[in-house]
Motif scaffolding. Structure first.
Motif, mmCIF file in Angstrom:
data_model
loop_
_atom_site.group_PDB
_atom_site.id
_atom_site.type_symbol
_atom_site.label_atom_id
_atom_site.label_comp_id
_atom_site.label_asym_id
_atom_site.label_seq_id
_atom_site.Cartn_x
_atom_site.Cartn_y
_atom_site.Cartn_z
ATOM 1 N N SER A 162 26.786 4.734 50.814
ATOM 2 C CA SER A 162 25.603 4.165 50.213
ATOM 3 C C SER A 162 24.535 3.922 51.298
ATOM 4 C CB SER A 162 26.116 2.908 49.845
ATOM 5 O OG SER A 162 26.982 2.927 48.711
ATOM 6 N N GLU A 163 23.325 3.459 50.845
ATOM 7 C CA GLU A 163 22.203 3.491 51.809
ATOM 8 C C GLU A 163 21.190 2.326 51.689
ATOM 9 O OE1 GLU A 163 20.197 6.976 50.962
ATOM 10 O OE2 GLU A 163 21.171 8.440 52.216
ATOM 11 N N ALA A 164 20.645 1.651 52.423
ATOM 12 C CA ALA A 164 19.922 0.430 52.501
ATOM 13 C C ALA A 164 18.483 0.669 53.173
ATOM 14 C CB ALA A 164 20.540 -0.819 53.180
ATOM 15 N N VAL A 165 17.559 0.384 52.461
ATOM 16 C CA VAL A 165 16.223 0.553 53.068
ATOM 17 C C VAL A 165 15.734 -0.785 53.117
ATOM 18 C CG1 VAL A 165 13.775 1.600 52.589
ATOM 19 C CG2 VAL A 165 16.062 2.823 51.848
ATOM 20 N N TYR A 166 14.981 -1.081 54.157
ATOM 21 C CA TYR A 166 14.449 -2.440 54.505
ATOM 22 C C TYR A 166 12.904 -2.572 54.537
ATOM 23 C CZ TYR A 166 19.070 -3.161 55.888
ATOM 24 O OH TYR A 166 20.597 -3.074 55.854
ATOM 25 N N PHE A 167 12.557 -3.556 54.086
ATOM 26 C CA PHE A 167 10.789 -3.682 54.013
ATOM 27 C C PHE A 167 10.577 -5.061 54.477
ATOM 28 C CE2 PHE A 167 12.148 -0.920 50.364
ATOM 29 C CZ PHE A 167 11.238 0.108 50.473
ATOM 30 N N ALA A 168 9.270 -5.133 55.199
ATOM 31 C CA ALA A 168 8.774 -6.229 55.660
ATOM 32 C C ALA A 168 7.038 -6.191 55.160
ATOM 33 C CB ALA A 168 8.531 -6.445 57.091
ATOM 34 N N GLU A 169 6.634 -7.271 54.530
ATOM 35 C CA GLU A 169 5.372 -7.299 54.040
ATOM 36 C C GLU A 169 4.500 -8.467 54.615
ATOM 37 O OE1 GLU A 169 2.749 -6.555 49.791
ATOM 38 O OE2 GLU A 169 4.905 -7.138 49.661
ATOM 39 N N LYS A 206 2.306 -3.287 54.011
ATOM 40 C CA LYS A 206 3.917 -3.433 54.097
ATOM 41 C C LYS A 206 4.377 -2.058 54.711
ATOM 42 C CE LYS A 206 7.291 -3.044 50.318
ATOM 43 N NZ LYS A 206 7.509 -3.219 48.480
ATOM 44 N N ILE A 207 5.598 -2.363 55.338
ATOM 45 C CA ILE A 207 6.035 -1.376 56.168
ATOM 46 C C ILE A 207 7.605 -1.222 55.834
ATOM 47 C CG2 ILE A 207 4.587 -1.184 57.999
ATOM 48 C CD1 ILE A 207 7.030 -2.386 59.657
ATOM 49 N N GLY A 208 8.229 0.114 55.460
ATOM 50 C CA GLY A 208 9.586 -0.013 55.356
ATOM 51 C C GLY A 208 10.182 1.200 56.057
ATOM 52 N N ASP A 260 8.500 9.656 52.430
ATOM 53 C CA ASP A 260 8.028 8.775 51.110
ATOM 54 C C ASP A 260 9.080 7.589 50.807
ATOM 55 O OD1 ASP A 260 5.624 10.273 51.344
ATOM 56 O OD2 ASP A 260 6.313 11.606 49.839
ATOM 57 N N ASP A 261 8.673 6.697 50.387
ATOM 58 C CA ASP A 261 9.548 5.402 49.819
ATOM 59 C C ASP A 261 10.456 5.202 50.998
ATOM 60 O OD1 ASP A 261 8.410 5.461 47.222
ATOM 61 O OD2 ASP A 261 9.636 7.082 46.641
ATOM 62 N N ALA A 262 10.247 5.385 52.226
ATOM 63 C CA ALA A 262 11.134 5.027 53.455
ATOM 64 C C ALA A 262 12.340 5.419 53.161
ATOM 65 C CB ALA A 262 10.761 3.508 53.616
ATOM 66 N N LEU A 263 12.818 6.281 52.603
ATOM 67 C CA LEU A 263 14.181 6.725 52.088
ATOM 68 C C LEU A 263 14.928 7.455 53.397
ATOM 69 C CD1 LEU A 263 13.429 8.437 48.488
ATOM 70 C CD2 LEU A 263 14.614 6.073 49.201
ATOM 71 N N GLN A 264 14.116 8.067 54.138
ATOM 72 C CA GLN A 264 14.758 8.589 55.420
ATOM 73 C C GLN A 264 13.844 8.526 56.630
ATOM 74 O OE1 GLN A 264 17.816 9.892 55.460
ATOM 75 N NE2 GLN A 264 17.987 9.546 53.250
ATOM 76 N N GLY A 265 13.035 7.494 56.711
ATOM 77 C CA GLY A 265 12.396 7.116 57.800
ATOM 78 C C GLY A 265 11.319 5.908 57.555
ATOM 79 N N PHE A 266 10.133 6.139 58.084
ATOM 80 C CA PHE A 266 9.136 5.005 57.857
ATOM 81 C C PHE A 266 8.145 5.296 56.665
ATOM 82 C CE2 PHE A 266 4.914 3.564 59.367
ATOM 83 C CZ PHE A 266 5.094 2.115 59.458
ATOM 84 N N GLU A 267 7.716 4.216 56.093
ATOM 85 C CA GLU A 267 6.596 4.329 55.270
ATOM 86 C C GLU A 267 5.525 3.000 55.600
ATOM 87 O OE1 GLU A 267 6.032 5.556 50.556
ATOM 88 O OE2 GLU A 267 6.693 3.496 50.861
ATOM 89 N N ALA A 268 4.474 3.289 55.431
ATOM 90 C CA ALA A 268 3.339 2.194 55.428
ATOM 91 C C ALA A 268 2.386 2.063 54.091
ATOM 92 C CB ALA A 268 2.601 2.228 56.549
ATOM 93 N N THR A 269 2.429 0.870 53.451
ATOM 94 C CA THR A 269 1.430 0.880 52.438
ATOM 95 C C THR A 269 0.432 -0.477 52.624
ATOM 96 O OG1 THR A 269 3.431 1.275 50.949
ATOM 97 C CG2 THR A 269 1.592 0.251 50.157
ATOM 98 N N TYR A 270 -0.819 -0.083 52.144
ATOM 99 C CA TYR A 270 -1.848 -0.870 52.587
ATOM 100 C C TYR A 270 -2.528 -1.390 51.096
ATOM 101 C CZ TYR A 270 -6.716 -2.147 53.299
ATOM 102 O OH TYR A 270 -7.931 -3.022 53.228
#
Length: 218
Positions: free
Chosen positions: A76-83, A94-96, A129-139
């Motif tokens: 299973s996989e977990a993606v973490y976000f901080a906003e 927001k970053i993931g 994209d969607d931080a599924l396999q790395g980093f994503e930033a949202t503004y």
């Protein structure tokens, strides 16, 4: 007379001893450990400064996660976000970062060791994209319009995590960080889908010199 005085003093001493021995002593427990959590953001969007300060205008760090549970033998996989966001103002960042993998048949969520190891091993993640396999930033700008980084962007983009520290207290487990990033962010043009036939047209903004101090939650 002297003997009576001695007896009186002796009785008073015995009574004081009996009373003192009946007093219950309060046991004060040691203080509970508390993690010190600090958050802030500064960046420039197309050259214009954007800054959020903790507890100013309602801004705070909000951490969430998305877990994708798969049956064995798959992990299973977990993606973490901080906003960094506010309940008073629309503008936010927001970053993931993902994905931490674990065997969900053994534990309902990644262990603390897996959680900590994942962030220590991903200080220079690729964009995903969607931080599924790395980093994503949202503004999110002042109008509420969202702009996202893209894993297929042809423009130069980078990200680095520093000061990664895992700490825990009675309220949870945290991975504290400082994230520096620079990327182009994209948003679907509002009129694109209204055209006949619809045309995918993306607008872009440049986020640079971005520094996000915050934390992820297990």
């Amino acid at each position: 007379m002297q003997n009576m005085l001695k007896k009186g003093i002796l009785l008073i001493g015995i009574s004081s001893f009996v009373l003192s021995s009946c007093i219950e002593h309060e046991v004060i427990p040691p203080p509970e450990p508390t993690v010190e959590l600090n958050c802030s953001f500064y960046g420039e969007v197309n050259g214009a400064p954007v800054e959020f300060t903790e507890n100013v205008l309602g801004y705070s760090n909000n951490c969430t996660s998305a877990k994708y549970i798969l049956p064995p033998p798959d992990f299973s996989e977990a993606v973490y976000f901080a906003e960094m966001s506010s309940n008073q103002i629309a503008t936010s960042v927001k970053i993931g970062l993902g994905a931490a993998t674990w065997d969900a048949s053994l534990t309902a969520e990644p262990t603390l060791a897996t959680f900590n190891g994942f962030f220590q091993q991903n200080l220079f993640p690729a964009y995903s994209d969607d931080a599924l396999q790395g980093f994503e930033a949202t503004y999110r700008d002042g109008t509420g319009r969202e702009w996202k980084s893209s894993e297929t962007s042809v423009n130069v983009q980078n990200v680095e995590f520093t000061g990664v520290v895992q700490e825990s207290d009675n309220s949870g487990d945290y991975s504290k960080f400082i994230c520096n990033f620079d990327c182009w962010m994209y948003s679907l043009h509002p009129d694109s889908l209204a055209l006949n036939p619809p045309v995918i047209q993306l607008d872009s903004v440049h986020m640079e010199n971005a520094v996000y101090e915050g934390w992820f939650c297990r």
